[in-house]
Design an enzyme around this catalytic site. Structure first.
Site, short mmCIF file in Angstrom:
data_model
loop_
_atom_site.label_atom_id
_atom_site.label_comp_id
_atom_site.label_asym_id
_atom_site.label_seq_id
_atom_site.Cartn_x
_atom_site.Cartn_y
_atom_site.Cartn_z
N SER A 272 -2.54 -31.07 33.09
CA SER A 272 -3.75 -31.64 33.67
C SER A 272 -4.71 -32.14 32.60
CB SER A 272 -4.46 -30.58 34.51
OG SER A 272 -4.96 -29.54 33.67
N ALA B 225 -7.80 -31.24 32.41
CA ALA B 225 -8.51 -30.05 31.95
C ALA B 225 -7.69 -29.30 30.91
CB ALA B 225 -8.84 -29.13 33.12
N GLU C 103 0.18 -35.61 27.43
CA GLU C 103 0.56 -36.38 28.61
C GLU C 103 -0.11 -35.73 29.80
OE1 GLU C 103 3.55 -37.20 31.95
OE2 GLU C 103 4.66 -36.62 30.15
N CYS D 13 3.56 -36.91 37.66
CA CYS D 13 2.43 -37.56 36.98
C CYS D 13 2.53 -39.07 37.08
CB CYS D 13 2.35 -37.11 35.53
SG CYS D 13 3.87 -37.39 34.60
#
Length: 463
Positions: free
Chosen positions: A208, A210, A229, A263
């Site tokens: 993520s 974060a 990534e 993703c």
């Protein structure tokens, strides 16, 4: 301290592992640093042979690996063996590319001077891998790092701990020096301290935004490389001249495969107004053919999301969009396995969407896609670029020249024409904006895991 993995299939514990202690972490890092020197001195051809044998060993465990993926993260068993095939494709491609990617750079001759640049390993590489494509994401960094002469420590998601173990096991008996490739099971705090360890020389992270910020924060001030990534909100544009049937088939699969937990999955689609209604009609019809259910059933084509919380996020995005005027085209009753309060969620196609809605701007990571009508190429490009992410983007058209011109304008790491949701191991896998930085795969990916060392040799005449 114990770590339990709950299967999304039934919310029962499917794996329990003991987290590494501070002492075990220190011993693992020290072993990696000590063994890396010996590993780097081995000829590249020997490292290639060892990696090739390990991947062959891994392939031989395909059935078991597939069952474990399904158990831990919920992908239908009909598809999980495909991840093993993908690992083989990427790994053998990187092995084949290694000679070119790691070759010395010889410069033009100068009188009395010999000059060249070597690509030397950075040292010990920490690979932090996610659960959604647990082997494919890990192998992107593990194999080139090892080929380049680095030692590797693999820390996998708490959702898929067996994946780290299986990859390390595949190298047993191959001749790899002890300590060169190891795994650790760690919690968040221990992972942060691991990144800070002075003998960690590079961090390859997939996860993520974060999580990427966490990596950068803990690596700050150490002047080490990090490859990140991160998330995506990947768009597709279907032009007026597209092959509609091909676009529908490709994009529905790109949006729903792995329950949308990719993703680089398709999360928003822009369709030229002249074909919008036909596209939507066919996309809805195809989506209704999916079978949501227990992923261990060979007939299931759509499994649960990894956790109920993840499914609830998607449910909330759908509800938010509908409350603002979006139209939901899939009747949830067609998917009886979809039950509130569980990770089982019916797929959904939304129209009458716009960028004021979360479902068109925030990462969904689930089986939902918004389809928005556009008037022309310019509007499509503007909407595709109106995002904090930039991992991949796709255009569907029969006009190759027009597609390439659009690709020059779209802010993305990878640009596809007439396909989506695929990683070519000979192309650089990279992102822009909040999708991260650095890259894996291709010859450029090796550059992330090495450092240049210049040799300038002045040749003295014999006296």
């Amino acid at each position: 301290m114990k770590q339990n993995t709950l299967s999304p299939i039934d919310n029962q514990i499917c794996v329990t592992r003991t987290l590494a202690s501070t002492k075990q972490i220190a011993e693992t890092v020290n072993a990696a640093s000590a063994s890396q020197i010996k590993w780097a001195k081995m000829p590249l051809e020997s490292r290639k042979t060892i990696c090739s044998q390990a991947i062959s060993n891994f392939i031989n465990q395909k059935a078991q690996v597939a069952q474990e993926i399904t158990m831990m993260m919920g992908r239908p068993i009909a598809y999980t063996q495909g991840e093993v095939d993908g690992v083989a494709e990427r790994a053998f491609s990187m092995i084949e590319q290694a000679d070119r990617a790691l070759a010395d750079i010889h410069l033009a001759e100068k009188p009395g001077v010999k000059r060249y640049i070597k690509r030397v390993p950075v040292g010990t590489v920490l690979v932090i891998a996610p659960w959604n494509y647990p082997y494919l994401t890990a192998i992107n960094a593990v194999i080139p790092a090892l080929l380049a002469g680095n030692s590797v420590i693999l820390k996998h998601s708490a959702q898929t701990p067996l994946c780290a173990e299986r990859l390390v096991e595949a190298f047993e008996g191959t001749g790899i020096p002890k300590g060169v490739f190891q795994f650790l099971h760690t919690d968040h705090l221990s992972t942060e301290k691991l990144i800070q360890h002075p003998n960690i020389d590079y961090v390859a992270f997939t996860g993520s935004v974060a999580g990427g910020a966490m990596v950068e924060k803990n690596a700050a001030g150490r002047f080490i490389g990090v490859g990140l990534e991160l998330g995506g909100k990947d768009p597709a544009y279907v032009r007026h001249d597209a092959d509609i049937d091909h676009a529908v088939e490709t994009l529905v699969d790109g949006a729903l495969f792995n329950s949308g937990q990719s993703c680089c999955g398709i999360e928003r689609i822009y369709v030229h107004h002249s074909i919008h209604d036909e596209f939507v009609q066919k996309a809805v019809a195809l989506t209704k053919q999916y079978q949501l259910g227990n992923p261990t059933d060979a007939n299931t084509t759509l499994g649960p999301l990894v956790r109920t919380e993840a499914a609830n996020l998607v449910r909330n995005q759908i509800a938010d969009a509908v409350s603002q005027g979006a139209i939901a085209h899939i009747d949830e009753s067609l998917f009886p396995a979809s039950v509130a309060g569980t990770p089982y969620l019916a797929p959904q196609i939304l129209t009458k969407v716009n960028h004021s809605m979360q479902v068109m701007t925030e990462e969904s990571f689930g089986p939902v896609v918004g389809i928005q009508s556009v008037s022309d190429d310019s509007q499509a490009v503007a909407l595709m670029n109106d995002s904090q992410f930039g991992l991949t983007a796709s255009v569907f058209t029969t006009d190759e020249e027009a597609a390439q011109q659009l690709g020059e304008q779209i802010q993305t790491g990878t640009f596809f024409v007439n396909r989506c949701d695929y990683l070519d191991p000979e192309l650089a896998w990279t992102g822009v904006k909040n999708s991260g930085r650095g890259c894996t795969l291709s010859q450029i990916g090796f550059e992330m895991l090495t450092r240049p060392k210049s040799f300038h040799i002045k040749i003295l005449e014999a006296k």
